[in-house]
Design an enzyme around this catalytic site. Sequence first.
Site, PDB file in Angstrom:
ATOM      1  N   ASP A   1     -11.025   2.862   4.448  1.00  0.00           N
ATOM      2  CA  ASP A   1     -11.457   1.480   4.248  1.00  0.00           C
ATOM      3  C   ASP A   1     -12.985   1.379   4.188  1.00  0.00           C
ATOM      4  O   ASP A   1     -13.521   0.319   3.866  1.00  0.00           O
ATOM      5  CB  ASP A   1     -10.939   0.575   5.386  1.00  0.00           C
ATOM      6  CG  ASP A   1      -9.638  -0.135   5.013  1.00  0.00           C
ATOM      7  OD1 ASP A   1      -9.363  -0.265   3.802  1.00  0.00           O
ATOM      8  OD2 ASP A   1      -8.911  -0.568   5.932  1.00  0.00           O
TER       9      ASP A   1
ATOM     10  N   GLN B   1      -4.785  -1.528   9.726  1.00  0.00           N
ATOM     11  CA  GLN B   1      -4.587  -2.833   9.085  1.00  0.00           C
ATOM     12  C   GLN B   1      -5.185  -3.926   9.974  1.00  0.00           C
ATOM     13  O   GLN B   1      -4.819  -4.056  11.135  1.00  0.00           O
ATOM     14  CB  GLN B   1      -3.083  -3.061   8.856  1.00  0.00           C
ATOM     15  CG  GLN B   1      -2.775  -4.328   8.087  1.00  0.00           C
ATOM     16  CD  GLN B   1      -3.305  -4.318   6.653  1.00  0.00           C
ATOM     17  OE1 GLN B   1      -3.200  -3.315   5.951  1.00  0.00           O
ATOM     18  NE2 GLN B   1      -3.894  -5.420   6.236  1.00  0.00           N
TER      19      GLN B   1
ATOM     20  N   LYS C   1       0.843  -1.202   0.000  1.00  0.00           N
ATOM     21  CA  LYS C   1       0.000   0.000   0.000  1.00  0.00           C
ATOM     22  C   LYS C   1       0.878   1.253   0.000  1.00  0.00           C
ATOM     23  O   LYS C   1       0.603   2.218  -0.714  1.00  0.00           O
ATOM     24  CB  LYS C   1      -0.939  -0.013   1.218  1.00  0.00           C
ATOM     25  CG  LYS C   1      -2.045  -1.050   1.095  1.00  0.00           C
ATOM     26  CD  LYS C   1      -2.812  -1.233   2.398  1.00  0.00           C
ATOM     27  CE  LYS C   1      -3.770  -2.401   2.286  1.00  0.00           C
ATOM     28  NZ  LYS C   1      -4.480  -2.697   3.545  1.00  0.00           N
TER      29      LYS C   1
END
Length: 288
Positions: A119, A96, A52
């Site tokens: 997200d 994460q 990422k």
Amino acid sequence: MSTAIGRDLARAIQAELAAEVQALRAQGYPPPGLAVVLVGDDPASLVYVRNKSRACNQVGIVSSVHHLPRTTTEAEVVARLAHLGADASVHGILVQLPLPAHIDETKVIEALSPDKDVDGFHPLNVARLFTRQPFLVPSTPAGIVEFLHRQHIAIAGKQAVIISASRIVGKPLALMLLNEGAAVTVCHIYTRDLAAITREADLLVSAAGKVKLVTADMVKPGSVVVDVGINFHEGKTVGDVDAAAVAPRVALLTPVPGGVGPVTVAMLLRNTLLAYKHQLGLLSRPDG
Ligand code: NAD
């Protein structure tokens, strides 16, 4: 069909995003910033975070990794998120997952600033998708829909079957496909006679994480099959679909690797840019 159709698509999307960032920078806007919070040393998570960050650099997004020890408490993670939420140079924040077992994921997600939740897991962003006003939406289902759009595959009126009811793939994808006019059936581990349902699918998406779950007798001839599974099997990365047997029967089968995976990362970058433009007042409404 290219064996890396998703990688090609991701590259094209990232080039578009890079051009947009460059144009904004040329107008004097600051660089977009993404903060990634990683707790512990899960090997897969370390790889994902590295990928990422690399993708961010390629499009001109400044990424910072906040790598906290496995022993970090829930309160400390929440405090870090509050700090990042108040930092004007950070436009997107992602935590994460998975988090270590002693930390409640739901509480952490609820502590995120919804405007920076790239997200798309915060309840407010889930509700926005539910009410057909999507703003920041989860990257994997967004990548699947983007893939279908760019392949000119119609969604409205199609019978879509999703094998997954997970928070990150199945549930948000069901809402996205419903919002686009598909008739959607969601299957999961307790579904009886999965094959009878999948055989009706014009569009079948599998995200179960099970090798050879989808076999040739389970697909409708001429249908579109999207394989989201990432499984490590006999030294190789494979999806959920028995690709060799299924591919000849269908109009399109996305490969693993090189399918929807790379597009997922591109969608995360797109969300970061969307959050950035929203925070800078460059959008008239949250959903643009
Ligand atoms: P999860 O375990 O949270 O969810 C799996 C879902 O599949 C559940 O709803 C479960 O009920 C269902 N399922 C499992 N086995 C099944 C079976 N035999 N029959 C019917 N349904 C079954 O997993 P997740 O985090 O959503 O990830 C799922 C898979 O997708 C994994 O392989 C993961 O690596 C992959 N994934 C890929 C991407 C990507 O970018 N390509 C992103 C996220 C997840």
